[in-house]
Design an enzyme around this catalytic site. Structure first.
Site, PDB file in Angstrom:
ATOM      1  N   MET A 248      -8.443   8.981   8.643  1.00 37.36           N
ATOM      2  CA  MET A 248      -8.985   9.385   7.336  1.00 37.36           C
ATOM      3  C   MET A 248      -9.916  10.588   7.454  1.00 37.36           C
ATOM      4  SD  MET A 248      -9.840   5.587   5.856  1.00 37.36           S
ATOM      5  CE  MET A 248     -10.678   5.043   7.348  1.00 37.36           C
TER       6      MET A 248
ATOM      7  N   ASP B  90       0.818  -1.225   0.000  1.00 36.34           N
ATOM      8  CA  ASP B  90       0.000   0.000   0.000  1.00 36.34           C
ATOM      9  C   ASP B  90       0.841   1.260   0.000  1.00 36.34           C
ATOM     10  OD1 ASP B  90      -2.683  -0.498   2.381  1.00 36.34           O
ATOM     11  OD2 ASP B  90      -2.434  -1.157   0.326  1.00 36.34           O
TER      12      ASP B  90
ATOM     13  N   LYS C  92      -3.234   3.067  -2.144  1.00 41.54           N
ATOM     14  CA  LYS C  92      -4.536   3.689  -1.922  1.00 41.54           C
ATOM     15  C   LYS C  92      -4.295   5.088  -1.410  1.00 41.54           C
ATOM     16  CE  LYS C  92      -7.361  -0.170  -0.496  1.00 41.54           C
ATOM     17  NZ  LYS C  92      -8.195  -0.606   0.623  1.00 41.54           N
TER      18      LYS C  92
HETATM   19  N1  SAH Z   1      -4.636   0.183   9.075  1.00 35.41           N
HETATM   20  C1  SAH Z   1      -4.106   1.508   9.382  1.00 35.41           C
HETATM   21  C2  SAH Z   1      -5.142   2.597   9.171  1.00 35.41           C
HETATM   22  C3  SAH Z   1      -5.646   2.685   7.741  1.00 35.41           C
HETATM   23  S1  SAH Z   1      -6.711   4.065   7.499  1.00 35.41           S
HETATM   24  C4  SAH Z   1      -3.583   1.524  10.803  1.00 35.41           C
HETATM   25  O1  SAH Z   1      -3.847   0.596  11.587  1.00 35.41           O
HETATM   26  O2  SAH Z   1      -2.845   2.455  11.140  1.00 35.41           O
HETATM   27  C5  SAH Z   1      -5.561   5.298   6.949  1.00 35.41           C
HETATM   28  C6  SAH Z   1      -5.498   6.431   7.943  1.00 35.41           C
HETATM   29  O3  SAH Z   1      -4.617   6.116   9.010  1.00 35.41           O
HETATM   30  C7  SAH Z   1      -4.951   7.717   7.385  1.00 35.41           C
HETATM   31  O4  SAH Z   1      -5.948   8.445   6.702  1.00 35.41           O
HETATM   32  C8  SAH Z   1      -4.529   8.445   8.648  1.00 35.41           C
HETATM   33  O5  SAH Z   1      -5.633   8.996   9.319  1.00 35.41           O
HETATM   34  C9  SAH Z   1      -4.027   7.300   9.497  1.00 35.41           C
HETATM   35  N2  SAH Z   1      -2.561   7.162   9.432  1.00 35.41           N
HETATM   36  C10 SAH Z   1      -1.875   6.109   8.967  1.00 35.41           C
HETATM   37  N3  SAH Z   1      -0.549   6.311   9.092  1.00 35.41           N
HETATM   38  C11 SAH Z   1      -0.401   7.533   9.645  1.00 35.41           C
HETATM   39  C12 SAH Z   1       0.726   8.323  10.034  1.00 35.41           C
HETATM   40  N4  SAH Z   1       1.974   7.895   9.871  1.00 35.41           N
HETATM   41  N5  SAH Z   1       0.507   9.542  10.577  1.00 35.41           N
HETATM   42  C13 SAH Z   1      -0.755   9.996  10.759  1.00 35.41           C
HETATM   43  N6  SAH Z   1      -1.847   9.299  10.416  1.00 35.41           N
HETATM   44  C14 SAH Z   1      -1.680   8.081   9.875  1.00 35.41           C
END
Ligand code: SAH
Length: 244
Positions: free
Chosen positions: A170, A34, A56
Site C-alpha cells: 500500500m 474484495d 476496497k
Molecule cells: N492481505 C494482502 C495484502 C493487503 S494490503 C496480502 O497478503 O497480499 C494491499 C496491498 O497489497 C496493495 O496495496 C499492494 O501493495 C499489495 N498487493 C496485493 N496484491 C498485489 C499484486 N498482485 N501485485 C502487487 N502488489 C500487490
C-alpha cells in the site's frame, strides 16, 4: 447460524489459491469478496451462490470496515457457509483479525484459511527472493500507507536502518516520501529498490532502480503495486523468470 471462512485468495494468479480455499469456495452459499481477490475464483462457486462485493481501493474504502463486518455477520445469520474472500493472506494487512473479533463477539463460528501473501509471492514472481543466504537473513513487511490527518509518522523509520529486506504494501502513492525517508535514515542513494505492479498476473510489471531514481521511473505504474527495498533486488538479474 452459519460458519464464516475468512479466506485468503492468494496474490492474483488463480492457481495460487490453496486447495482448502478452493474447497470452501465450491461449497459456499455466499462469497463476500474484495477488489484484490481475483474475480475468476467466483466461477468455481456452485449454482445459486450469492456474491457480495465489498471492494476496497488502496487508500480509501468503498465500504467502511464496520459495514463489512456487519455484512459478514448478517450473511452468517442467513446462510450456512459464508466465505469471506480477501487478497493474499487474510491477516497480512487484511483486517481479518477485526472481522474474526466481530464475529466472536456475536457468537458466530469462524475459521481462518491462510492465503499466499503478495508480500512474498509477488517479489518471488519478479525473481526477487525476500531472503538469500549471504545477502540478508530477515525481511519486514510494512505498510506504506499512513492516514493523512496524522501529524506525526506512525511508521518507525529508525527501525529500518538494518539490512533487512523491506516490503512496503500500500505504498505506491507515497513512493517519493518513502525513498526520502530511507535516505534520511542513512541508506545510500544508490540502494536497490524495485516496484512490482499487478504481480503474478499477465499484467505484471517490475521496475528496478535506486532510492534516488525509482520515483521518476515507477510513479505511473498501475496498482496494486508493492515496493521491495534491499540488496536482494539485484538477484533479479539472475532469477527473473515469470516476466520472460
Ligand atoms: N492481505 C494482502 C495484502 C493487503 S494490503 C496480502 O497478503 O497480499 C494491499 C496491498 O497489497 C496493495 O496495496 C499492494 O501493495 C499489495 N498487493 C496485493 N496484491 C498485489 C499484486 N498482485 N501485485 C502487487 N502488489 C500487490
Amino acid at each position: 447460524m452459519g460458519k464464516v471462512y475468512l479466506t485468503g485468495a492468494g496474490p492474483g494468479d488463480i492457481d495460487l489459491l490453496t486447495v482448502k480455499a478452493l474447497r470452501v469456495v465450491q461449497q459456499a452459499d455466499v462469497i463476500i469478496y474484495d477488489r484484490l481477490a481475483n474475480p475468476d475464483i467466483l466461477q468455481e462457486a456452485k449454482d445459486g451462490c450469492e456474491f457480495i462485493y465489498v471492494g476496497k481501493e488502496d487508500s480509501h474504502h468503498t465500504l467502511p470496515q464496520e459495514e463489512i463486518n456487519e455484512v459478514i455477520y448478517q450473511s452468517a445469520l442467513k446462510y450456512e457457509k459464508v466465505v469471506r474472500l480477501k487478497g493474499g493472506d487474510p491477516l497480512v494487512f487484511g483486517r481479518g483479525g477485526e472481522e474474526g473479533i466481530y464475529l466472536r463477539e456475536r457468537g458466530i463460528e469462524f475459521e481462518f484459511i491462510p492465503g499466499i501473501t503478495s508480500a512474498i509471492a509477488v517479489p518471488e514472481y519478479a525473481g526477487i527472493p525476500v531472503t538469500h543466504r549471504g545477502v540478508t537473513v530477515s525481511f519486514r513487511v510494512v505498510t506504506g500507507h499512513e492516514s493523512k490527518n496524522k501529524e506525526h509518522s506512525q511508521i518507525p523509520w529508525e527501525n529500518y536502518k538494518t539490512d533487512d529486506t523491506i516490503v512496503f504494501l500500500m505504498g505506491l502513492h507515497r513512493l517519493k516520501k518513502i525513498t526520502q525517508k530511507l535516505i534520511e535514515i542513512g541508506k545510500p542513494k544508490d540502494h536497490p529498490i524495485a516496484v512490482i505492479s499487478r504481480g503474478t498476473t499477465p499484467d505484471e510489471k517490475t521496475v528496478v532502480g535506486t532510492l534516488d531514481d525509482i520515483y521518476e521511473k515507477a510513479k505511473e505504474l498501475p496498482t496494486p503495486a508493492l515496493i521491495v527495498v534491499g540488496e536482494v533486488v539485484k538477484l533479479r538479474d539472475q532469477l527473473s523468470w515469470f516476466e520472460k
